[in-house]
Design an enzyme around this catalytic site. Structure first.
Site, PDB file in Angstrom:
ATOM      1  CE  LYS A 221      -4.378  -1.799   1.578  1.00  0.00           C
ATOM      2  NZ  LYS A 221      -5.483  -1.771   2.562  1.00  0.00           N
ATOM      3  NE  ARG A 255      -8.090  -8.336   0.925  1.00  0.00           N
ATOM      4  CZ  ARG A 255      -7.844  -7.452  -0.047  1.00  0.00           C
ATOM      5  NH1 ARG A 255      -6.881  -6.529   0.142  1.00  0.00           N
ATOM      6  NH2 ARG A 255      -8.530  -7.466  -1.165  1.00  0.00           N
TER       7      ARG A 255
END
Length: 280
Positions: A221, A255
């Site tokens: 991210k 995840r």
């Protein structure tokens, strides 16, 4: 948690492999649009140590365009077909906020885990569907929509306090509507700026202490590459560092885009974690 009559141990650290059936996810290395591509990715993930698949047909990256429901379902159906073909015994979550997508998925493929970025706020009927089919439900914290969320980063009480308060209220609502298996995702990158993401990670143990399994979605991210430089493609080392900290703080599920690296991390942490003091 139970899924399709089988127990899923929420206390066991898990690797959730992302299967993006989209053409515009923020990390292009994760995009798998054809049935053959999805099958190849799923087969590789099984070999590398995946314990859950997360299939999504609607990109929730900042600024993402809307996807019509029927198109989202076509993508999700393709993804579920592939992963069931490759590894029918591995639990699968569906990354959607739409109740109709969940209903079709359960009726066509059996029990799934719902992974809802809106915690039932975009389509409240999804909560009733989760209760009706008695399937696990991942509630994520965010504000606004993928198009507007990055303009909604003002947390008067501090991001950790606000996220904890949100989950306290939301979990009470979900339980009141009959949802029995709840997991929490603090929503890294969703309506949080870079510093708030790190503040949230440092306080993740407080969310873990609420008594629900916690999903950490940190993989590649912008909170990583905005610090280190580069793009999502350059963020694997940073992802591993943050995933380690998420485990240290008490997260149950990572995840990820990169299965092998996460699975190795979990194996190492399973040894090292025995020597850490309890946060209780």
């Amino acid at each position: 948690m139970r899924l399709n009559g089988k127990d899923i141990d929420p206390g066991k650290r898990q690797v959730m492999t992302i299967i993006n059936v989209t053409e515009d996810s923020f990390y292009d290395g994760s995009r798998t649009f054809t049935l053959d591509d999805i099958c190849r990715r799923a087969a590789a993930a099984v070999e590398q140590g995946a314990s859950i698949f997360d299939v999504g047909g609607y990109s929730s990256r900042p600024g993402a365009a809307d996807v019509p429901m029927e198109e989202e379902w076509r993508r999700v159906e393709r993804g579920l077909t592939a992963v069931r073909r490759i590894a029918g015994d591995i639990p699968v979550s569906v990354d959607t906020f739409r109740s109709e997508v969940v209903r079709r998925a359960v009726e066509s493929f059996g029990g799934i885990i719902i992974n809802d970025i809106s915690a039932g706020e975009f389509d409240p009927r999804i909560v009733d569907v989760a209760a009706e089919y008695d399937v696990p439900y991942i509630a994520m914290h965010m504000r606004g929509t993928p198009r507007t969320m990055q303009s909604m980063t003002d947390y008067a009480g501090g991001v950790v306090d606000d996220v904890c308060a949100y989950f306290e209220a939301r979990c009470a609502f979900l339980r009141g509507r009959g949802v029995r298996s709840i997991l929490l995702d603090p929503g890294f990158g969703f309506a949080k700026d870079v510093r708030q993401n790190y503040e949230l990670l440092a306080g993740l143990h407080r969310i873990c202490a609420m008594g629900y399994p916690v999903v950490a979605g940190l993989s590649r991210k912008s909170m990583i590459y905005r610090v280190t430089g580069g793009t999502p493609a350059d963020a694997l080392a940073g992802t591993s560092a943050l995933n380690w900290e998420a485990l240290r703080q008490g997260a149950s599920i990572l995840r990820v885009h990169d299965t092998r690296e996460a699975a190795d991390l979990v194996k190492i942490f399973s040894v090292y974690g025995d020597f850490l003091p309890s946060r209780g």
